[in-house]
Design a protein around this motif. Structure first.
Motif, PDB file in Angstrom:
ATOM      1  N   SER A  94       0.811  -1.228   0.000  1.00 29.85           N
ATOM      2  CA  SER A  94       0.000   0.000   0.000  1.00 29.85           C
ATOM      3  C   SER A  94       0.842   1.276   0.000  1.00 29.85           C
ATOM      4  O   SER A  94       0.491   2.239  -0.703  1.00 29.85           O
ATOM      5  CB  SER A  94      -0.975  -0.012   1.176  1.00 29.85           C
ATOM      6  OG  SER A  94      -0.292  -0.175   2.400  1.00 29.85           O
ATOM      7  N   GLN A 142       0.562   4.047  -2.876  1.00 34.21           N
ATOM      8  CA  GLN A 142       0.245   5.426  -2.508  1.00 34.21           C
ATOM      9  C   GLN A 142       1.189   6.401  -3.199  1.00 34.21           C
ATOM     10  O   GLN A 142       0.760   7.444  -3.719  1.00 34.21           O
ATOM     11  CB  GLN A 142       0.335   5.587  -0.984  1.00 34.21           C
ATOM     12  CG  GLN A 142       0.018   6.979  -0.465  1.00 34.21           C
ATOM     13  CD  GLN A 142      -1.417   7.388  -0.733  1.00 34.21           C
ATOM     14  OE1 GLN A 142      -2.301   6.547  -0.814  1.00 34.21           O
ATOM     15  NE2 GLN A 142      -1.643   8.684  -0.871  1.00 34.21           N
ATOM     16  N   SER A 167       0.324   6.810  -6.786  1.00 39.83           N
ATOM     17  CA  SER A 167      -0.853   7.659  -7.007  1.00 39.83           C
ATOM     18  C   SER A 167      -0.553   9.139  -6.801  1.00 39.83           C
ATOM     19  O   SER A 167      -1.343   9.996  -7.213  1.00 39.83           O
ATOM     20  CB  SER A 167      -1.991   7.227  -6.078  1.00 39.83           C
ATOM     21  OG  SER A 167      -1.682   7.533  -4.724  1.00 39.83           O
ATOM     22  N   GLU A 168       0.565   9.450  -6.158  1.00 34.85           N
ATOM     23  CA  GLU A 168       0.877  10.837  -5.815  1.00 34.85           C
ATOM     24  C   GLU A 168       1.809  11.508  -6.804  1.00 34.85           C
ATOM     25  O   GLU A 168       2.084  12.696  -6.678  1.00 34.85           O
ATOM     26  CB  GLU A 168       1.497  10.888  -4.408  1.00 34.85           C
ATOM     27  CG  GLU A 168       0.509  10.545  -3.297  1.00 34.85           C
ATOM     28  CD  GLU A 168       1.159  10.470  -1.936  1.00 34.85           C
ATOM     29  OE1 GLU A 168       2.405  10.319  -1.897  1.00 34.85           O
ATOM     30  OE2 GLU A 168       0.447  10.559  -0.921  1.00 34.85           O
ATOM     31  N   SER A 206       1.255  15.183  -0.814  1.00 39.11           N
ATOM     32  CA  SER A 206       2.350  14.221  -0.860  1.00 39.11           C
ATOM     33  C   SER A 206       3.489  14.655   0.054  1.00 39.11           C
ATOM     34  O   SER A 206       3.865  15.833   0.087  1.00 39.11           O
ATOM     35  CB  SER A 206       2.870  14.082  -2.293  1.00 39.11           C
ATOM     36  OG  SER A 206       4.037  13.298  -2.333  1.00 39.11           O
TER      37      SER A 206
END
Length: 674
Positions: free
Chosen positions: A522, A526, A529-530, A558
């Motif tokens: 995860s 993450q 995705s940032e 972020s």
């Protein structure tokens, strides 16, 4: 090994359970016994019989006496006990006051209470030879036929009149919140309340040592549970752990198969799991130290042992099933080494007494605890006059009924028995004072090979771990003592816990294995995705050499990320490094690369964003670079080609002119000669 059963029945509607009994008696003392009878027979017609048997000579005879005692010494015959049960209803309690008779034994001075049934039973011994263990059978008889319809066997511990030189040490190891072999199971309210009840009994008899084991991953789950019962249990654990008589054992973070990992490329993870588990136990429970011991019920390979020893696990509690049978005629009660361990620093090994553990699995919890006390006392009588230190290490089975009741009666029985004493695991593991019935070494012989890790499972696990490490390095965290330290450590360690949980399932992968791996990645997802590249996929060069801007965009929330930016293209010549370390500390982060287009037109440019060490790709995209300028090389090549053409044309034309002129001169000479 079959389950020991201290009772037999010919009727399903009657039963006897033990309420309490004297943990021992000295010569001249009354043996008190309380039972509970549950029957469809009217209590006024109830008939009970008590029978004593010959003193037991060995532990094997003790085991036999549990189900089939032999050598009847004395019996009360069928006793009508209805007059003692006036006003009671089934299930009813019956109390006995037993006077043990033998030549030379003093007569008890204590009188039976009105609620007790006075009984006299012989034990078949002379005074000097009486100390020992005697089976006592309690039978429920049919009131008409006097045929036994139910019976229960317990044991009388007749202690010597004088204190022994040394007592037999009992080192109890108690698992807490045991979730079994599957880390996918989770705590529930019943688990928590059961553990609270168990620790309440421990606290009530705080002077009897017990060593605890608890799965660190389960402890993390408990600490995250904010319910009232979870908070109560966590406080109880901290209180228990503050007593030096109740230490905790070092444990891996999750229930891994040590031998399987030690035999694979994941060998180092055994130590990492233990390091993480130790940090977890100490931080949550506030412990200063842990017992460096392995408590195992599964097979442990030699390689697994060597790995444990390599990082400081100095004591091994091993089941007899993992050891080659010895020729001992009595129970091993002292530490030993491993004869087939190549490493010279062999750990101190203690045999887990599986027989005593099995006693505690009796469906009657009080009877199970008393059988434990009787069997341990029988081991004492193997060498009652020994001055050597002897002890038994016993794992309290995690899944037993009425566990709190078992613990209450077990601790009380040990504390009040003059032949036994509770000892810590550390004291059991000290070097023996001489060799008493014990070989100095035994051979480790696992009954089966450890489960193998498939290549697919290893690849999936290794990929998840690489992605988690990539995320940690991007955040700037470091890995130390089996955990992450630094920025985003909470998030990273939560994911690491999921990775460790997946590792416990790696030999039998299934949906839970995949789910844990997904959770472990995860932080990596993450970060993916940032970050993104500038949305304009096209770049134009208006001159042969120029600077190409590559912009990496970070999302507003972020954290600061440390990454590596890599570019490549076969149509461009780079005049600056193609790999750049990039710190994303603002929304738009632009890096310029100086390039020269090798030709006019469009060429692809590959852009990769990687972890700081370049081992894992977080993002990859392809841009297009358009070159509209003529390069100097192209101009030179064109001029060169034009000059070559002109030179070729001039040379060709000159050659033709010379050839034509020569033909004309020859013709003129020929005419003049005529």
């Amino acid at each position: 090994m079959s389950l020991k059963t201290n009772f037999s029945a010919t009727s399903n509607d009657s039963s006897i359970k033990l309420i309490s009994q004297s943990p021992f008696v000295n010569p001249g003392q009354i043996f008190n016994l309380s039972i509970q009878v549950d029957t469809s027979t009217p209590l006024s017609n109830l008939v009970v019989e008590l029978t004593t048997y010959m003193k037991l000579s060995s532990r094997s005879s003790f085991d036999q006496s549990i189900t089939n005692p032999y050598g009847v010494v004395s019996s009360t015959g069928g006793m009508a006990v209805g007059q003692y049960l006036v006003g009671q209803s089934s299930p009813a309690a019956i109390n006995f006051s037993v006077n043990l008779l033998a030549p030379g034994l003093p007569t008890p001075t204590t009188q039976a209470l009105p609620s007790e049934i006075p009984v006299e039973l012989g034990v078949g011994c002379q005074y000097s030879t009486c100390p020992g263990i005697y089976p006592l059978k309690v039978s429920l008889l049919d009131p008409v036929t006097r045929v036994q319809i139910y019976s229960m066997v317990t044991h009388i511990v007749l202690a010597p009149p004088d204190s022994p030189p040394t007592r037999l040490g009992i080192s109890l190891v108690m698992p807490l919140l045991n979730q079994g072999s599957s880390p996918s199971s989770s705590l529930n309210e019943a688990d928590i309340n059961s553990a609270i009840g168990e620790l309440d009994e421990v606290a009530a008899d705080f002077s009897t040592p017990i060593t605890f084991t608890i799965d660190p991953s389960t402890l993390v789950e408990l600490s995250n549970d904010k319910s009232k019962s979870a908070i109560t249990l966590l406080n109880d654990l901290k209180f228990i752990g503050s007593n030096s008589l109740h230490p905790f054992v070092e444990e891996p973070f999750s229930n891994i198969n040590i031998s399987s990992l030690a035999n694979s490329a994941l060998e180092q993870d055994v130590e990492n799991q233990y390091l993480s588990g130790s940090v977890t136990l100490k931080s949550i429970l506030g412990l200063k130290s842990l017992i460096p011991a392995y408590v195992g019920t599964d097979d442990l390979s030699l390689k697994g042992v060597s790995k444990l020893v390599s990082f400081g696990i100095s004591t091994l509690l091993l089941p007899s099933s993992s050891l080659r049978p010895s020729n001992l005629r009595s129970t091993a009660t002292q530490p030993f080494g491993l004869s087939n361990l190549a490493n010279s620093s062999s750990p101190i090994c203690l045999p887990l007494d599986q027989g005593l553990s099995q006693d505690l699995m009796n469906s009657d919890p009080v009877l199970g605890a008393e059988t434990f006390i009787g069997e341990a006392s029988q081991v004492f009588f193997d060498a009652p006059n020994s001055s050597y230190v002897r002890s038994l290490s016993v794992l309290i089975p995690p899944s037993i009924s009425s566990k709190a009741t078992v613990i209450k009666n077990l601790l009380s029985g040990i504390a009040n028995n003059p032949l036994l004493e509770g000892v810590t695991l550390a004291s059991s593991a000290t070097s023996p004072q001489g060799v008493l019935y014990n070989p100095s070494t035994r051979e480790l012989v696992p009954s089966s090979s450890p489960p193998l890790i498939s290549s697919e499972s290893f690849t999936n696990f290794d990929t998840a771990r690489s992605q988690l490490n990539a995320a940690s390095s991007a955040y700037g965290a470091i890995f130390e003592n089996g955990q992450y330290l630094g920025p985003n450590a909470v998030e990273l360690n939560s994911a690491l816990g999921d990775l460790y949980q997946a590792e416990a399932l790696i030999t039998e992968p299934g949906p839970s294995f995949s789910n844990y791996l997904s959770s472990a990645t995860s932080p990596f997802k993450q970060i993916q995705s940032e970050i993104s590249l500038s949305p304009n996929p096209n770049i134009t060069l208006t001159s042969p050499t120029g600077k190409i801007p590559i912009t990496v965009i970070a999302s507003p929330n972020s954290p600061i990320l440390n990454l590596e930016l890599v570019v490549s293209s076969n149509g461009l010549t780079f005049h600056s490094p193609t790999t750049v370390t990039l710190t994303l500390d603002k929304a738009q982060n632009t890096v310029f690369f100086t390039v020269t287009a090798r030709a006019r037109g469009s060429v692809p440019l590959t852009v990769s964003v990687k972890s700081p060490d370049g081992s894992v790709i977080l993002m990859r995209d392809q841009l297009t670079v358009h070159s509209t300028a003529i390069s100097s090389v192209g101009v030179l090549l064109s001029l060169g080609a034009a000059l070559l053409v002109l030179w070729w044309w001039f040379r060709t034309a000159r050659a033709k002119w010379i050839s034509h002129r020569g033909k004309h001169s020859k013709k003129k000479v020929a005419i003049d000669g005529q």
